[in-house]
Design a protein around this motif. Structure first.
Motif, mmCIF file in Angstrom:
data_model
loop_
_atom_site.group_PDB
_atom_site.id
_atom_site.type_symbol
_atom_site.label_atom_id
_atom_site.label_comp_id
_atom_site.label_asym_id
_atom_site.label_seq_id
_atom_site.Cartn_x
_atom_site.Cartn_y
_atom_site.Cartn_z
ATOM 1 N N VAL A 42 0.840 -1.204 0.000
ATOM 2 C CA VAL A 42 0.000 0.000 0.000
ATOM 3 C C VAL A 42 0.873 1.252 0.000
ATOM 4 O O VAL A 42 0.627 2.200 -0.758
ATOM 5 N N LYS A 43 1.923 1.260 0.823
ATOM 6 C CA LYS A 43 2.807 2.426 0.909
ATOM 7 C C LYS A 43 3.507 2.665 -0.428
ATOM 8 O O LYS A 43 3.513 3.782 -0.947
ATOM 9 N N LEU A 44 4.075 1.616 -1.009
ATOM 10 C CA LEU A 44 4.794 1.748 -2.267
ATOM 11 C C LEU A 44 3.854 2.156 -3.402
ATOM 12 O O LEU A 44 4.165 3.048 -4.197
ATOM 13 N N GLY A 45 2.683 1.536 -3.473
ATOM 14 C CA GLY A 45 1.707 1.891 -4.501
ATOM 15 C C GLY A 45 1.247 3.332 -4.387
ATOM 16 O O GLY A 45 1.076 4.027 -5.395
ATOM 17 N N THR A 46 1.064 3.809 -3.172
ATOM 18 C CA THR A 46 0.634 5.192 -2.950
ATOM 19 C C THR A 46 1.720 6.174 -3.381
ATOM 20 O O THR A 46 1.435 7.169 -4.061
ATOM 21 N N VAL A 47 2.963 5.893 -3.015
ATOM 22 C CA VAL A 47 4.059 6.792 -3.382
ATOM 23 C C VAL A 47 4.275 6.791 -4.893
ATOM 24 O O VAL A 47 4.480 7.845 -5.506
ATOM 25 N N ILE A 48 4.199 5.628 -5.524
ATOM 26 C CA ILE A 48 4.329 5.569 -6.988
ATOM 27 C C ILE A 48 3.186 6.338 -7.644
ATOM 28 O O ILE A 48 3.392 7.083 -8.601
ATOM 29 N N LEU A 50 1.609 8.881 -6.370
ATOM 30 C CA LEU A 50 1.897 10.303 -6.148
ATOM 31 C C LEU A 50 2.945 10.796 -7.147
ATOM 32 O O LEU A 50 2.795 11.874 -7.730
ATOM 33 N N PHE A 51 3.977 9.997 -7.378
ATOM 34 C CA PHE A 51 4.993 10.382 -8.356
ATOM 35 C C PHE A 51 4.423 10.386 -9.767
ATOM 36 O O PHE A 51 4.856 11.174 -10.604
ATOM 37 N N HIS A 52 3.437 9.522 -10.052
ATOM 38 C CA HIS A 52 2.787 9.528 -11.364
ATOM 39 C C HIS A 52 1.854 10.733 -11.511
ATOM 40 O O HIS A 52 1.293 10.957 -12.587
ATOM 41 N N ILE A 53 1.677 11.487 -10.444
ATOM 42 C CA ILE A 53 0.959 12.764 -10.503
ATOM 43 C C ILE A 53 1.954 13.911 -10.643
ATOM 44 O O ILE A 53 1.794 14.788 -11.482
ATOM 45 N N LEU A 54 3.005 13.900 -9.816
ATOM 46 C CA LEU A 54 3.960 15.007 -9.801
ATOM 47 C C LEU A 54 4.811 15.082 -11.077
ATOM 48 O O LEU A 54 5.020 16.171 -11.614
ATOM 49 N N MET A 55 5.284 13.945 -11.546
ATOM 50 C CA MET A 55 6.156 13.952 -12.723
ATOM 51 C C MET A 55 5.435 14.457 -13.982
ATOM 52 O O MET A 55 6.006 15.268 -14.719
ATOM 53 N N PRO A 56 4.188 14.026 -14.249
ATOM 54 C CA PRO A 56 3.513 14.578 -15.436
ATOM 55 C C PRO A 56 3.220 16.081 -15.325
ATOM 56 O O PRO A 56 3.177 16.757 -16.340
ATOM 57 N N ILE A 57 3.040 16.588 -14.101
ATOM 58 C CA ILE A 57 2.829 18.034 -13.957
ATOM 59 C C ILE A 57 4.055 18.772 -14.488
ATOM 60 O O ILE A 57 3.939 19.706 -15.287
ATOM 61 N N ARG A 105 11.750 -0.055 2.213
ATOM 62 C CA ARG A 105 11.325 0.353 3.553
ATOM 63 C C ARG A 105 12.016 1.628 4.005
ATOM 64 O O ARG A 105 11.544 2.289 4.914
ATOM 65 N N SER A 106 13.148 1.979 3.385
ATOM 66 C CA SER A 106 13.817 3.236 3.745
ATOM 67 C C SER A 106 13.233 4.364 2.899
ATOM 68 O O SER A 106 12.762 4.147 1.786
ATOM 69 N N SER A 107 13.294 5.573 3.420
ATOM 70 C CA SER A 107 12.752 6.732 2.694
ATOM 71 C C SER A 107 13.496 6.957 1.390
ATOM 72 O O SER A 107 12.882 7.225 0.354
ATOM 73 N N LEU A 108 14.818 6.844 1.434
ATOM 74 C CA LEU A 108 15.608 7.050 0.221
ATOM 75 C C LEU A 108 15.315 5.972 -0.817
ATOM 76 O O LEU A 108 15.122 6.267 -1.995
ATOM 77 N N GLY A 109 15.248 4.718 -0.397
ATOM 78 C CA GLY A 109 14.946 3.629 -1.324
ATOM 79 C C GLY A 109 13.570 3.778 -1.945
ATOM 80 O O GLY A 109 13.389 3.571 -3.142
ATOM 81 N N LEU A 110 12.586 4.165 -1.134
ATOM 82 C CA LEU A 110 11.225 4.379 -1.623
ATOM 83 C C LEU A 110 11.195 5.516 -2.634
ATOM 84 O O LEU A 110 10.571 5.406 -3.692
ATOM 85 N N PHE A 111 11.908 6.601 -2.342
ATOM 86 C CA PHE A 111 11.977 7.751 -3.237
ATOM 87 C C PHE A 111 12.610 7.363 -4.579
ATOM 88 O O PHE A 111 12.075 7.668 -5.642
ATOM 89 N N VAL A 112 13.764 6.679 -4.530
ATOM 90 C CA VAL A 112 14.473 6.289 -5.750
ATOM 91 C C VAL A 112 13.626 5.330 -6.588
ATOM 92 O O VAL A 112 13.545 5.453 -7.809
ATOM 93 N N LEU A 113 12.985 4.396 -5.929
ATOM 94 C CA LEU A 113 12.145 3.426 -6.631
ATOM 95 C C LEU A 113 10.979 4.122 -7.335
ATOM 96 O O LEU A 113 10.730 3.895 -8.520
ATOM 97 N N ALA A 114 10.269 4.983 -6.604
ATOM 98 C CA ALA A 114 9.123 5.693 -7.187
ATOM 99 C C ALA A 114 9.569 6.634 -8.310
ATOM 100 O O ALA A 114 8.902 6.737 -9.346
#
Length: 185
Positions: A42-48, A50-57, A105-114
């Motif tokens: 759920v966390k990873l899907g939500t962050v991805i 969110l990034f699929h919203i921010l990047m197209p903007i 599970r780390s913030s940096l890893g989640l950010f890089v992945l998304a």
């Protein structure tokens, strides 16, 4: 904008959102095969999403600027960009590139992945900006399908073989290439 033009734009954006979602799906599938907890899905899907919203903007704003500078050449440039992006997705799936391993599970890893799975959304956003696509419709569709398809991939990855991931990315690339050709022709 009349109803038929809006429905045409909606259908185009929907198909492109699903194509981009296939990339998130294939990444999720690969990660899911390695084992992942439901709360992390759920966390990873939500962050991805969110990034699929921010990047197209960012892409849409860049595309609008490029469109203003290039004028009528923008349509051909957008088609070429989609062709290249789709070709790269197909090439990556044929080469069988491994899913990068990040500590989700780390913030940096989640950010890089998304970020890594959402870069394509930026590129497509540039193309959509050249066509003055509806901002809210674009980001909502991209965000929804990016997040949901990554969650589906993560869930399915717990159950099936890795071969589906390769086909998912190739399918998404083929869809983008078709739209690229349509924009050029």
């Amino acid at each position: 904008m009349d109803v038929s033009a809006y429905m045409g734009q909606f259908l185009t954006l929907l198909i492109i959102a699903v194509a981009l979602g296939f990339d998130a799906f294939s990444l999720g599938l690969g990660i899911g095969l390695k084992g992942i907890r439901l709360v992390d899905i759920v966390k990873l899907g939500t962050v991805i999403g969110l990034f699929h919203i921010l990047m197209p903007i960012g892409g849409l704003l860049t595309g609008q600027l490029v469109s203003g500078l290039l004028g009528s050449v923008a349509t051909t440039a957008a088609g070429i960009l989609l062709l290249l992006l789709g070709g790269h997705m197909i090439y990556s799936s044929i080469r069988g590139e491994e899913v990068p391993t990040f500590n989700h599970r780390s913030s940096l890893g989640l950010f890089v992945l998304a970020l890594s799975v959402s870069v394509d959304a930026f590129s497509v956003g540039v193309t959509m900006g050249m066509f003055s696509a509806d901002l809210w419709l674009t980001i909502l569709l991209f965000g929804f399908f990016g997040g949901m398809m990554s969650m589906l991939g993560l869930l399915l990855g717990r159950k099936v073989s890795s071969k589906l991931g390769e086909y998912g990315e190739a399918c998404g690339g083929a869809i983008l290439m078709v739209f690229g050709l349509l924009f050029i022709v």
